[in-house]
Design an enzyme around this catalytic site. Structure first.
Site, PDB file in Angstrom:
ATOM      1  N   VAL A 132       0.909  -1.137   0.000  1.00 29.52           N
ATOM      2  CA  VAL A 132       0.000   0.000   0.000  1.00 29.52           C
ATOM      3  C   VAL A 132       0.956   1.195   0.000  1.00 29.52           C
ATOM      4  O   VAL A 132       1.489   1.569   1.032  1.00 29.52           O
ATOM      5  CB  VAL A 132      -0.941  -0.002   1.223  1.00 29.52           C
ATOM      6  CG1 VAL A 132      -1.836   1.228   1.210  1.00 29.52           C
ATOM      7  CG2 VAL A 132      -1.769  -1.279   1.255  1.00 29.52           C
ATOM      8  N   PRO A 133       1.213   1.743  -1.180  1.00 34.64           N
ATOM      9  CA  PRO A 133       2.392   2.599  -1.402  1.00 34.64           C
ATOM     10  C   PRO A 133       2.325   4.005  -0.804  1.00 34.64           C
ATOM     11  O   PRO A 133       2.341   5.013  -1.521  1.00 34.64           O
ATOM     12  CB  PRO A 133       2.507   2.637  -2.923  1.00 34.64           C
ATOM     13  CG  PRO A 133       1.101   2.486  -3.396  1.00 34.64           C
ATOM     14  CD  PRO A 133       0.441   1.558  -2.407  1.00 34.64           C
ATOM     15  N   CYS A 134       2.343   4.069   0.512  1.00 32.45           N
ATOM     16  CA  CYS A 134       2.361   5.371   1.178  1.00 32.45           C
ATOM     17  C   CYS A 134       3.675   6.111   0.889  1.00 32.45           C
ATOM     18  O   CYS A 134       3.730   7.337   0.996  1.00 32.45           O
ATOM     19  CB  CYS A 134       2.129   5.213   2.677  1.00 32.45           C
ATOM     20  SG  CYS A 134       3.253   4.077   3.489  1.00 32.45           S
ATOM     21  N   HIS A 135       4.716   5.375   0.487  1.00 28.95           N
ATOM     22  CA  HIS A 135       5.993   6.011   0.160  1.00 28.95           C
ATOM     23  C   HIS A 135       5.883   6.897  -1.090  1.00 28.95           C
ATOM     24  O   HIS A 135       6.720   7.761  -1.306  1.00 28.95           O
ATOM     25  CB  HIS A 135       7.101   4.964  -0.027  1.00 28.95           C
ATOM     26  CG  HIS A 135       6.864   4.016  -1.161  1.00 28.95           C
ATOM     27  ND1 HIS A 135       5.996   2.941  -1.041  1.00 28.95           N
ATOM     28  CD2 HIS A 135       7.358   3.977  -2.412  1.00 28.95           C
ATOM     29  CE1 HIS A 135       5.983   2.287  -2.200  1.00 28.95           C
ATOM     30  NE2 HIS A 135       6.803   2.893  -3.043  1.00 28.95           N
TER      31      HIS A 135
END
Length: 176
Positions: free
Chosen positions: A134-137
């Protein structure tokens, strides 16, 4: 007497990634936690504390195979979100950010139809229990700067650079 039927079996373990050691936890519905802990014992205590209804078993081999699929083959296994409806909405919006893409917190707030909820969106992103997948980066500040990251700013930069490198390799291979 404890009612054991209320407990659900879950596997957890540690594996190497291009960004350091990760801790992954999954159950029969999918991965519900992927973290980059600074300390294994702390990671285990945090995991057990967050998910007291799980009956965990430790299997680094199984998690290592899963990490290879994720980080070497770019395969995203099933995900199992534990959070509020609002958090789940934000995390689902993160899944729509293309590989190598970058968006602002404000853009995520707009995408879920809540343009004034930027702070709430930022908080939900900070609470993301499934790092990288879950690409919060990929969420950056409105002014274009990288911003902070729960697992360290350096790791966030490394993830973004890694994705950029893969995209550049793919473009180069298309030219040949």
């Amino acid at each position: 007497m404890i009612n054991t039927t209320a407990f659900h079996s879950a596997c957890f373990g540690f594996a190497s990634t291009p960004f350091g050691k990760c801790c992954v936890a999954k159950d029969d519905r999918g991965i519900f936690s992927l973290t980059f802990p600074f300390d294994e014992e702390f990671a285990i205590n945090e995991l057990f504390g967050k998910f007291p209804d799980k009956k965990f078993y430790h299997d680094d081999k199984e998690i290592g195979i899963m990490a290879q699929l994720i980080f070497q083959r770019n395969i995203c296994p099933a995900l199992n979100f534990y959070g509020s409806d609002f958090q789940k909405t934000v995390w689902e919006a993160l899944l729509k950010i293309p590989f190598g893409g970058r968006v602002s917190y404000e853009e995520i707030a707009i995408s879920i139809g809540m343009p004034k909820a930027v702070r709430s969106v930022a908080h939900a992103i900070a609470c993301n229990p499934i790092a990288f997948l879950v690409p919060c980066h990929r969420v950056i500040l409105k002014n274009g700067s990288i911003g902070e990251f729960r697992w360290g700013r350096e790791r966030k930069v490394a993830m973004l650079e890694w994705e950029e490198k893969i995209l550049n390799l793919e473009k180069f291979q298309e030219i040949e």
